[in-house]
Design a protein around this motif. Structure first.
Motif, PDB file in Angstrom:
ATOM      1  N   LEU A  49     -11.236   5.024   0.440  1.00  0.00           N
ATOM      2  CA  LEU A  49     -10.405   5.739   1.409  1.00  0.00           C
ATOM      3  C   LEU A  49     -10.864   7.181   1.584  1.00  0.00           C
ATOM      4  O   LEU A  49     -10.262   7.944   2.341  1.00  0.00           O
ATOM      5  N   TYR A  98       0.800  -1.232   0.000  1.00  0.00           N
ATOM      6  CA  TYR A  98       0.000   0.000   0.000  1.00  0.00           C
ATOM      7  C   TYR A  98       0.831   1.281   0.000  1.00  0.00           C
ATOM      8  O   TYR A  98       0.307   2.383   0.017  1.00  0.00           O
ATOM      9  N   ARG A 158      -6.161  -2.397   7.352  1.00  0.00           N
ATOM     10  CA  ARG A 158      -7.484  -3.006   7.261  1.00  0.00           C
ATOM     11  C   ARG A 158      -7.869  -3.227   5.796  1.00  0.00           C
ATOM     12  O   ARG A 158      -8.334  -4.299   5.421  1.00  0.00           O
ATOM     13  N   GLU A 159      -7.630  -2.217   4.970  1.00  0.00           N
ATOM     14  CA  GLU A 159      -7.988  -2.341   3.555  1.00  0.00           C
ATOM     15  C   GLU A 159      -7.170  -3.425   2.865  1.00  0.00           C
ATOM     16  O   GLU A 159      -7.654  -4.096   1.961  1.00  0.00           O
ATOM     17  N   TYR A 201      -8.670  -6.540   0.822  1.00  0.00           N
ATOM     18  CA  TYR A 201      -8.213  -6.793  -0.548  1.00  0.00           C
ATOM     19  C   TYR A 201      -7.744  -8.235  -0.714  1.00  0.00           C
ATOM     20  O   TYR A 201      -8.000  -8.877  -1.728  1.00  0.00           O
ATOM     21  N   PRO A 203     -10.976  -0.408  -2.183  1.00  0.00           N
ATOM     22  CA  PRO A 203     -11.092   0.318  -0.926  1.00  0.00           C
ATOM     23  C   PRO A 203     -11.648   1.727  -1.129  1.00  0.00           C
ATOM     24  O   PRO A 203     -11.324   2.379  -2.113  1.00  0.00           O
TER      25      PRO A 203
END
Ligand code: ADP
Ligand code: MG
Length: 348
Positions: A203, A70, A188-189, A193, A201
């Motif tokens: 965001l 990420y 968390r995302e 995923y 996601p």
């Protein structure tokens, strides 16, 4: 995920070490008078005349300090520079040069390193620092990036951690806990995923805190502001680990105690709402979260009128005698000893 973004994949082996260095560094421009010789010789040559020189370095390791699933490489390059500039500003100094060393495995194509260097270039341009050298080597596993920052400061302007005196005010720039909560959202995302890659996601409600995690800004502006206000901090440190441990460092170095007021700790509304969502106490996050890269400093009481109207600065407490110890004064007006890990654990 890095593979997805780059249609083109140029193998690093195709360029060779010198070709790679040339390619990555060809855009860097010299901006500082103190840079006599930058990239391209056995060593950089700098001249600082009658200034003090400050030097600081940080090493970031994939899987330990960053997660490329990420963290876009452009942001990583930018952040690697910021964490070092933050240390220079914490000395009340002007950042002038950086060096960049990378160790990289052949799973990275040239295009990935171009992204990394695009972030470095943006940071260098924006903060006015010259990239004057580095080293490039291979790694068997992931990516390592080490940045060294150099800065200058006159002898009467340098600020150390050890100058705080009883009755000084404890001040912090910006707000705290955002970078940590941004990381919680990103983690968390990532899990979501993993379960279903089709889940994109959202965001949007977390823009500020995610940006605090992925694209922190070193507080060059605060050093400038304090100069303009004619306030010289008595002690200063940057907040890389969390307010609590930085206060402890500052007070231990200065041989003083402090009272920190819970209700004065600056929190962004997005930090508060995300803490509620994750069921985490926002004070704990501000105290222990880390990676906010704000400046924590102490000033003499008589300087208070100069800073009090400034929205970038919050007085969060004051310095006491060493024997009084370090305390958090809670909203309920009870005093709790300040510990490096806060007064309760994240996992409680
Ligand atoms: P040496 O063999 O003396 O270590 P290098 O061939 O590694 O020299 O580096 C050549 C020049 O490029 C030097 O000025 C060095 O500081 C610079 N350099 C090397 N790697 C990087 C990098 N990743 N980023 C920026 N500059 C680099
Ligand atoms: Mg080398």
């Amino acid at each position: 995920m890095i593979e997805d973004k780059n249609q083109q994949r140029t193998d690093l082996g195709d360029l060779g070490e010198f070709g790679l260095i040339n390619h990555l560094t060809k855009n860097f421009k010299i901006q500082q008078k103190s840079t006599i010789k930058g990239i391209g010789d056995d060593a950089a040559v700098l001249e600082f005349k009658n200034k003090r020189v400050v030097v600081t370095t940080d090493l970031l390791v994939e899987g330990v300090h960053f997660d490329l699933s990420y963290m876009p490489l452009k942001h990583l390059g930018y952040k690697a520079v910021m964490v070092n500039l933050s240390d220079v500003y914490a000395m009340n100094a002007k950042a002038t040069q950086i060096t960049i060393s990378i160790a990289v495995s052949n799973r990275f194509p040239l295009e990935a390193l171009e992204e990394l260097y695009a972030g470095i270039e943006t940071a260098a341009k924006l903060y006015g620092v010259d990239v004057v050298g580095g080293d490039t080597t291979s790694s068997k596993t992931g990516l390592l990036i080490s940045v060294t920052a150099i800065g200058e400061v006159s002898n009467d302007e340098v600020v150390y951690r050890n100058g705080a005196k009883p009755n000084d005010l404890l001040v912090v720039s910006g707000d705290l806990g955002g970078a940590y909560m941004g990381l919680q959202v990103l983690e968390r995302e990532k899990e979501v995923y993993k379960v279903n890659p089709n889940n994109q996601p959202d965001l949007e409600p977390y823009t500020y805190i995610v940006e605090r995690q992925l694209k922190p800004e070193a507080r060059k502006d605060i050093v400038k502001l304090l100069k303009e206000l004619k306030v010289k901090p008595t002690a200063m440190i940057d907040i890389s680990d969390g307010l609590s441990s930085e206060i402890i460092h500052l007070c231990t170095s200065s041989k003083v105690g402090c009272d920190l007021y819970e209700n004065k700790i600056p929190l962004d509304p997005q930090v508060i709402s995300t803490c509620e969502e994750f069921n985490i106490d926002s004070t704990t996050v501000a105290l222990n979260g880390g990676e906010d890269y704000e400046l924590l400093f102490t000033i003499k009481q008589e300087d208070f009128p100069k800073i009090k109207a400034n929205p970038n600065l919050s007085v969060i407490g004051y310095i006491t005698e060493e024997a009084a110890g370090l305390h958090l004064v809670t909203r309920a007006d009870t005093k709790i000893e300040l510990k490096a890990q806060g007064w309760k654990n994240f996992n409680d």
